[in-house]
Enzyme design. Structure first.
Site, PDB file in Angstrom:
ATOM      1  N   LEU A 250       0.583  -1.450  -0.124  1.00 35.12           N
ATOM      2  CA  LEU A 250      -0.142  -0.242   0.272  1.00 35.12           C
ATOM      3  C   LEU A 250       0.853   1.700  -0.432  1.00 35.12           C
ATOM      4  O   LEU A 250       0.822   2.726  -0.524  1.00 35.12           O
ATOM      5  CB  LEU A 250      -1.059  -0.054   0.997  1.00 35.12           C
ATOM      6  CG  LEU A 250      -1.966   1.567   1.519  1.00 35.12           C
ATOM      7  CD1 LEU A 250      -2.510   1.522   0.097  1.00 35.12           C
ATOM      8  CD2 LEU A 250      -2.835   0.850   2.792  1.00 35.12           C
ATOM      9  N   TYR A 251       2.273   1.305   0.695  1.00 39.33           N
ATOM     10  CA  TYR A 251       2.740   2.627   0.674  1.00 39.33           C
ATOM     11  C   TYR A 251       3.530   2.503  -0.583  1.00 39.33           C
ATOM     12  O   TYR A 251       3.455   3.644  -1.308  1.00 39.33           O
ATOM     13  CB  TYR A 251       4.237   1.986   1.503  1.00 39.33           C
ATOM     14  CG  TYR A 251       5.269   2.723   1.084  1.00 39.33           C
ATOM     15  CD1 TYR A 251       5.025   4.444   1.879  1.00 39.33           C
ATOM     16  CD2 TYR A 251       6.621   2.553   0.715  1.00 39.33           C
ATOM     17  CE1 TYR A 251       6.223   5.173   1.786  1.00 39.33           C
ATOM     18  CE2 TYR A 251       7.362   3.993   0.719  1.00 39.33           C
ATOM     19  CZ  TYR A 251       7.268   4.533   1.093  1.00 39.33           C
ATOM     20  OH  TYR A 251       8.624   5.550   1.220  1.00 39.33           O
ATOM     21  N   ALA A 252       4.035   1.551  -1.574  1.00 35.87           N
ATOM     22  CA  ALA A 252       3.910   2.116  -2.992  1.00 35.87           C
ATOM     23  C   ALA A 252       3.136   2.943  -3.784  1.00 35.87           C
ATOM     24  O   ALA A 252       3.057   3.382  -4.401  1.00 35.87           O
ATOM     25  CB  ALA A 252       4.118   0.916  -3.029  1.00 35.87           C
TER      26      ALA A 252
END
Length: 440
Positions: A250-252
């Site tokens: 999700l960060y990416a």
């Protein structure tokens, strides 16, 4: 309400309700139902009116309490006022010919602190903003803030999601550049708190871009993307033109969304945009959630460390990039950023949109990292080697920096041995382990 109450008669006793005459008993017997109705009506009316009174009183109290709370928050706010504005202006002043005034978000963060110090050291004006959240130990962020204050950099305590404070800052200072680091970092934490990534990395970014596009003049915008956007790409080394539509975390995904969002603001509003894809930045004053940092802590405390391995027992590798090299890349991006072409939210012509890798081009395995730490800490690590879980991590990263070298003059010079030696020296000193003894 008070007028209505004054017009209401209180309940009367029997001898007050009827006149004192010889026919009193006769009247009382003749109208028993009427008298009961009058009593009931008088009692009900009074109760109803008292209920209204208490409702009005409660509403007035709550309204007053809200006013007090609002006023209290206003007067106790950590920003605003003549003295605060003076600090902002003084910090934003540059002291070199052709200098810039830079708003640095996430200024009390790892990279934000180092970039702010470098800008100030060469004579640029810097105003920082940071919300000092508790994703990791806020005392480390406070210590960085103290370091910045000692070098004349004022850090505002605020959030980029707060449009009011951004509007105030842009009203006080005509920033020439914005260096945006504020974000929710980390890959694995997204499995615990996914909403924080959307709040910071998407909503916060949009809020800041809104402030920038509405400013007059519009600043050039440089921001921290991530090597994580390459996701499941297995073509190495990673090049800016490679596909980035397969995020592994999700960060990416939020960083990739940021690249698309910034492109939109560049296209519609004429904001000059530069995105920097960082590759595993490490060094003094670093982030405690990163492997090299908590490996160091656990090794010193005699606790085991977990080392992940990829499929078929392949060792994980990272393109570890020392902080000083990344800072040079950030300054190069600021120095080469052309002006935005919009004004007050209206585009007057095309503006540049750029993306660069900032890596070291020399991937090292995680076991190699641990061996170097053991060498400088003079302590053997207790290792647990396990297969990498499906938490969003990727098995390797490797940067192609040809574009950044050509256009930004970016040239990393610090290998992992040298960089970790400097980090360990800082760590032992900061946390009081070596009592001033040097790291060999």
């Amino acid at each position: 309400m008070q007028k209505l109450m004054r017009g209401t008669m209180p309940p009367l006793e029997d001898d007050e309700l009827f006149p004192s005459t010889p026919g009193k008993v006769k009247l009382e017997r003749a109208l028993p139902i009427s008298r009961q109705l009058q009593r009931c009506f008088a009692s009900t009316s009074t109760t109803f009116l008292w209920a209204l009174f208490f409702i009005a009183l409660t509403a007035s109290y709550l309204s007053f309490q809200t006013f007090v709370d609002t006023g209290s928050r206003y007067f106790s706010a950590s920003w605003g006022g003549i003295q605060w504005e003076k600090q902002v202006r003084n910090s934003a002043q540059f002291h070199r010919s052709g200098g810039m005034s830079v708003l640095v978000t996430g200024a009390a963060g790892f990279v934000g602190t180092h970039v702010s110090l470098a800008l100030r050291k060469r004579g640029d004006g810097v105003v920082g903003i940071d919300n000092f959240n508790n994703y990791y130990d806020p005392s480390l962020k406070k210590a960085r803030k103290t370091l910045l204050n000692g070098h004349g950099v004022f850090v505002v305590e605020g959030d980029v999601n707060d449009a009011r404070i951004l509007a105030k800052l842009f009203d006080i200072v005509a920033f020439s550049h914005v260096m945006h680091f504020a974000a929710q970092a980390g890959v694995r934490y997204a499995m615990e708190n996914p909403h924080s990534y959307v709040h910071s990395n998407v909503a916060g970014l949009v809020n800041l871009l809104e402030a920038c596009k509405s400013a007059n003049p519009q600043p050039a915008f440089v921001w921290a993307s991530s090597s994580s956007v390459y996701g499941l790409n297995d073509k190495v080394p990673f090049t800016e033109s490679d596909r980035t539509d397969q995020p592994a975390s999700l960060y990416a995904a939020t960083k990739k969304a940021g690249e698309e969002i910034t492109h939109t603001y560049n296209h519609i509003y004429g904001l000059s945009i530069t995105g920097l894809r960082f590759f595993t930045v490490y060094g003094p004053w670093g982030r405690p959630d990163m492997a090299y940092f908590f490996f160091t802590r656990n090794i010193l405390q005699g606790k085991p460390i977990t080392i992940y391995r990829g499929k078929n027992r392949v060792e994980l590798a990272r393109d570890f990039t020392y902080i000083d090299d990344v800072v040079k890349g950030c300054l190069g991006a600021l120095d080469t950023a052309e002006k935005s072409t919009g004004s007050g939210g209206k585009k007057r012509g095309p503006a540049p949109y750029r993306i660069y890798n900032l890596g070291n081009t020399q991937p090292e395995t995680v076991p190699t990292l641990v061996r170097i730490l053991e060498k400088y800490l003079k302590v053997k690590a207790k290792k647990n080697v396990v297969d990498m879980p499906g938490n969003g991590d990727v098995p390797f990263t490797h940067a192609n920096i040809t574009l950044a070298r050509r256009e930004l003059g970016y040239k990393p010079t610090t290998d992992l041995q040298t960089g970790l030696k400097k980090f360990v020296r800082w760590y032992l000193s900061y946390y009081g382990y070596n009592h001033g003894n040097p790291v060999n």
